[in-house]
Design a protein around this motif. Structure first.
Motif, mmCIF file in Angstrom:
data_model
loop_
_atom_site.group_PDB
_atom_site.id
_atom_site.type_symbol
_atom_site.label_atom_id
_atom_site.label_comp_id
_atom_site.label_asym_id
_atom_site.label_seq_id
_atom_site.Cartn_x
_atom_site.Cartn_y
_atom_site.Cartn_z
ATOM 1 N N ASP A 133 1.170 -1.046 0.032
ATOM 2 C CA ASP A 133 0.219 -0.053 0.164
ATOM 3 C C ASP A 133 1.131 1.309 -0.214
ATOM 4 N N SER A 134 1.852 0.908 0.332
ATOM 5 C CA SER A 134 2.628 1.980 0.055
ATOM 6 C C SER A 134 2.894 3.214 -1.853
ATOM 7 N N PRO A 135 3.264 4.486 -1.589
ATOM 8 C CA PRO A 135 2.973 5.322 -2.081
ATOM 9 C C PRO A 135 4.171 4.770 -3.088
ATOM 10 N N ALA A 136 3.668 4.546 -5.440
ATOM 11 C CA ALA A 136 4.275 4.980 -5.826
ATOM 12 C C ALA A 136 5.358 5.889 -5.698
ATOM 13 N N PRO A 137 7.076 6.156 -5.238
ATOM 14 C CA PRO A 137 7.685 7.196 -5.745
ATOM 15 C C PRO A 137 7.335 8.288 -7.304
ATOM 16 N N ALA A 138 7.326 9.317 -6.138
ATOM 17 C CA ALA A 138 6.979 11.151 -6.948
ATOM 18 C C ALA A 138 7.752 10.609 -8.990
ATOM 19 N N THR A 139 7.117 10.810 -10.046
ATOM 20 C CA THR A 139 7.332 11.002 -10.945
ATOM 21 C C THR A 139 8.569 12.612 -11.338
ATOM 22 N N PRO A 140 9.044 12.700 -11.045
ATOM 23 C CA PRO A 140 10.158 13.805 -11.362
ATOM 24 C C PRO A 140 9.706 15.172 -12.013
ATOM 25 N N PRO A 141 9.064 15.875 -12.552
ATOM 26 C CA PRO A 141 8.415 17.282 -12.480
ATOM 27 C C PRO A 141 9.567 17.447 -14.088
ATOM 28 N N PRO A 142 8.387 17.240 -15.040
ATOM 29 C CA PRO A 142 9.242 17.885 -16.701
ATOM 30 C C PRO A 142 10.571 18.940 -16.544
ATOM 31 N N VAL A 143 11.424 18.763 -17.689
ATOM 32 C CA VAL A 143 12.127 19.939 -17.678
ATOM 33 C C VAL A 143 11.775 21.361 -18.270
ATOM 34 N N LEU A 144 10.444 20.776 -19.060
ATOM 35 C CA LEU A 144 10.370 21.432 -19.900
ATOM 36 C C LEU A 144 8.460 21.058 -19.843
ATOM 37 N N LYS A 145 7.661 22.252 -20.194
ATOM 38 C CA LYS A 145 5.876 21.327 -19.997
ATOM 39 C C LYS A 145 5.943 22.297 -20.845
ATOM 40 N N VAL A 146 4.685 22.047 -22.131
ATOM 41 C CA VAL A 146 4.186 23.124 -22.594
ATOM 42 C C VAL A 146 2.875 22.972 -22.852
ATOM 43 N N SER A 147 1.990 23.856 -22.118
ATOM 44 C CA SER A 147 0.589 23.938 -22.069
ATOM 45 C C SER A 147 -0.836 24.570 -23.054
ATOM 46 N N ASP A 148 -1.746 23.654 -23.890
ATOM 47 C CA ASP A 148 -2.195 24.289 -24.834
ATOM 48 C C ASP A 148 -1.819 26.106 -24.819
ATOM 49 N N LEU A 149 -0.664 26.238 -25.796
ATOM 50 C CA LEU A 149 0.172 26.935 -26.664
ATOM 51 C C LEU A 149 -1.044 27.315 -27.737
ATOM 52 N N GLU A 150 -0.932 28.727 -27.447
ATOM 53 C CA GLU A 150 -1.308 28.978 -28.640
ATOM 54 C C GLU A 150 -0.471 30.208 -29.257
ATOM 55 N N VAL A 151 -0.390 30.510 -30.223
ATOM 56 C CA VAL A 151 0.439 31.515 -30.773
ATOM 57 C C VAL A 151 -0.435 32.260 -32.308
#
Length: 620
Positions: free
Chosen positions: A6-24
């Motif tokens: 029941d131990s929690p899974a190790p946390a996934t390290p945050p991404p170096v670059l995260k692009v979300s819903d980018l509009e230009v």
């Protein structure tokens, strides 16, 4: 002690670059035009993500938005771009500038646009260090030397005091990579860093990025349209089309089971070394009906020619081309560039002979000399038995109608202020082969022939895509009903599917018109698909020549084998292979005035397969 079930899974390290819903969107003077539509992806530490798609898909705009390099006031950005958890969208220039180079670095396609032509290499690398660190000039120069050695630049200490124009394209790209990695960034954005490079230099640059990523644990965003490079470099792939992400996932999954038709089309357009084994004739690419426009039937005044099986259309015999090198205050001749040395070859009607080799080997000079754009020192260029190297005036003018050339950059080949219908008609008017009305009608027929609409005749070159412009150049070359086309890197700068369409067009025209092609290229996979015979050039000489099957199936010369070994394999299962790449550059072809080339001999190793008799020190 390890955790229980029941131990929690190790946390996934945050991404170096995260692009979300980018509009230009860009302001075109009247309204905002949106070019990116809710683009989302991320890149983790020590991971390579490939951003792929054709020109205009939005790849480079995405990277420039992430770097904060889009023109302010002319662009509008919405959505989120996070670097190490820090939001970059909306960051002021003063806050963004320290991140560039120190934390995020970028390598562009053309290194000369990144290097200042009036400053020495060492000063430019050192400037990156002094701009971000309190480092003295002496210390910065020592670190610049270490970086040049790290990217395996030969004679790095001497290169510090050279200018960009004194280095080859491959060496310049290595310098740019050294500058990008000088401050050990967490993220490297590589925007088409190998597109303009020869196959061996490309392989060296790709291997270099792999090694440096392993050493530094960088995240890499690799932007390309070359699916072979994607297979070799990327852990995950993001496919873009018209500003949208149409598919993304692990690279192996994308290659094995692409879900979208556009992804399948990109993969179908990838030539694969070895795929032509057992096939006797060049083969068209299978792109699907939606990707191609069929060529029109032959016009009545453009009859097909029957290939002559035995008599060569073109015979080159012992051709020598040299250029004087002048130096000093009085501009005296101190040496000569031995661009083409005792080259002999034959080319028959309806046949494609490909010339391959790295930049500087003499391929383009040979093609231009056959066209009589260069004057040879000695030797013969026989077209249907007539030596066009020895004719001038009206005779040469007439013969030039039989040989036409298609250059690498179609935009540079077209007058930007002239409508393309007039451009195609011009050769007919120059040679006085048609009235103005007749030339116009022939130009419209030729647009049909190369798969373009007749109503495009009144447009200017900037209104066409790169592939369409190359079709226009082919149409102009066909205007005089030539017997031979010299195609000098005619598809090298095109996106993968556009390249396949132009190759298909050229194969169709060859079958219908009996055209002979002298196809000059460094893209070995395309050459295998397109050629009947292949000649390999090194330092102005043909070191091996034979049928396509012989050159690709049984290469004899070590230089030929090296060219073939460096071609990216479009198979993700091969991406973890590590190739030992020497820091090899083509030797200089400049020789002293009294230099006498040694006598060359060739061995027959099979039917129509000759190889230069080399020694163990052939590279020295």
């Amino acid at each position: 002690m390890t955790g229980g079930p029941d131990s929690p899974a190790p946390a996934t390290p945050p991404p170096v670059l995260k692009v979300s819903d980018l509009e230009v969107a860009f302001w075109n003077g009247d309204a905002w035009r949106q070019v990116l539509h809710k683009v989302s992806f991320d890149v983790a530490r020590n991971e390579t993500v490939a951003l792929v798609g054709e020109s205009g898909s939005g790849k480079s705009v995405t990277s420039l938005a992430a770097m904060g390099l889009l023109p302010r006031g002319q662009s509008a950005i919405a959505g989120s771009v996070q670097f190490d958890g820090r939001e970059l969208v909306g960051l002021t220039e003063s806050r963004m500038r320290p991140l560039r180079g120190r934390d995020i670095a970028m390598v562009f396609q053309e290194p000369m646009t990144s290097l200042n032509p009036v400053f020495k290499i060492g000063d430019q690398v050192a400037e990156v260090l002094t701009a971000h660190h309190a480092m003295g000039q002496r210390q910065a120069r020592a670190e610049a030397l270490r970086l040049l050695e790290k990217v395996r630049i030969p004679a790095a200490r001497r290169r510090l005091d050279e200018f960009p124009h004194q280095l080859s394209g491959g060496m310049r790209q290595r310098v740019v990579i050294a500058m990008a990695l000088a401050l050990k960034p967490k993220l490297l954005i590589a925007d088409e860093p190998t597109t303009a490079l020869d196959v061996t230099i490309q392989a060296q640059v790709l291997e270099l990025i792999k090694e440096l990523q392993a050493d530094e644990g960088m995240a890499v965003l690799f932007i390309t349209h070359d699916m072979g490079v994607v297979a070799e470099m990327a852990d995950r792939t993001v496919v873009m089309y018209h500003g949208n992400v149409v598919e993304q996932g692990p690279t192996a999954q994308i290659f094995a089971a692409p879900r979208e038709a556009y992804t399948r089309r990109l993969l179908n357009a990838v030539p694969r070394i070895g795929s032509m084994a057992g096939v006797t004739q060049p083969q068209r690419f299978n792109l699907g009906d939606e990707a191609e426009q069929d060529a029109a039937p032959l016009a009545a005044d453009h009859p097909a020619r029957k290939p002559a099986a035995d008599t060569p259309l073109l015979s080159v015999r012992d051709l020598v081309v040299r250029f004087n090198v002048r130096s000093g205050l009085l501009r005296r001749v101190g040496g000569r560039v031995h661009a083409v040395e005792k080259v002999s070859l034959d080319l028959r009607a309806g046949e494609t002979l490909s010339l391959v080799g790295e930049s500087g080997c003499g391929k383009s000079t040979l093609g231009r000399t056959i066209m009589r754009l260069n004057q040879p020192q000695s030797g013969a260029v026989l077209l249907e038995g007539e030596d066009i190297a020895r004719i001038d005036g009206a005779q040469l003018h007439k013969r030039r109608g039989d040989i036409q050339m298609v250059f690498q950059d179609p935009f540079a080949s077209l007058n930007p202020r002239r409508k393309i219908g007039d451009t195609i008609a011009e050769p007919l008017l120059t040679h006085r082969l048609a009235t103005r009305a007749g030339a116009r009608e022939k130009a419209l027929d030729l647009l049909d022939k190369v798969g373009l609409n007749r109503d495009m005749a009144d447009r200017l070159p900037h209104e066409f895509s790169g592939g369409q412009r190359q079709r226009i150049c082919i149409a102009r070359a066909l205007a005089l009903n030539p017997k031979l086309l010299v195609a000098d890197e005619a598809v090298s700068a095109l996106d993968v599917s556009i390249k396949a369409q132009v190759i298909n067009l050229m194969l169709d025209l060859q079958q219908e018109l009996g055209l002979a092609y002298l196809f000059i290229s460094h893209d070995m996979a395309v050459v295998e698909r397109f050629s009947h015979r292949v000649a390999v050039m090194y330092l102005g000489e043909i070191v091996e020549i034979g049928t396509r099957a012989a050159i690709f199936g049984n290469p004899q010369h070590p230089y030929t084998r090296r060219l073939l070994s460096t071609v990216p394999v479009p198979d993700p299962s091969q991406r973890h292979r590590r190739r030992k790449m020497a820091s090899f550059e083509l030797r200089s072809p400049i020789r002293p005035l009294n230099f006498q080339p040694p006598e060359r001999r060739y061995r027959v190793v099979g039917d129509d397969h000759l190889v230069h008799d080399w020694t163990d020190d052939w590279e020295k």
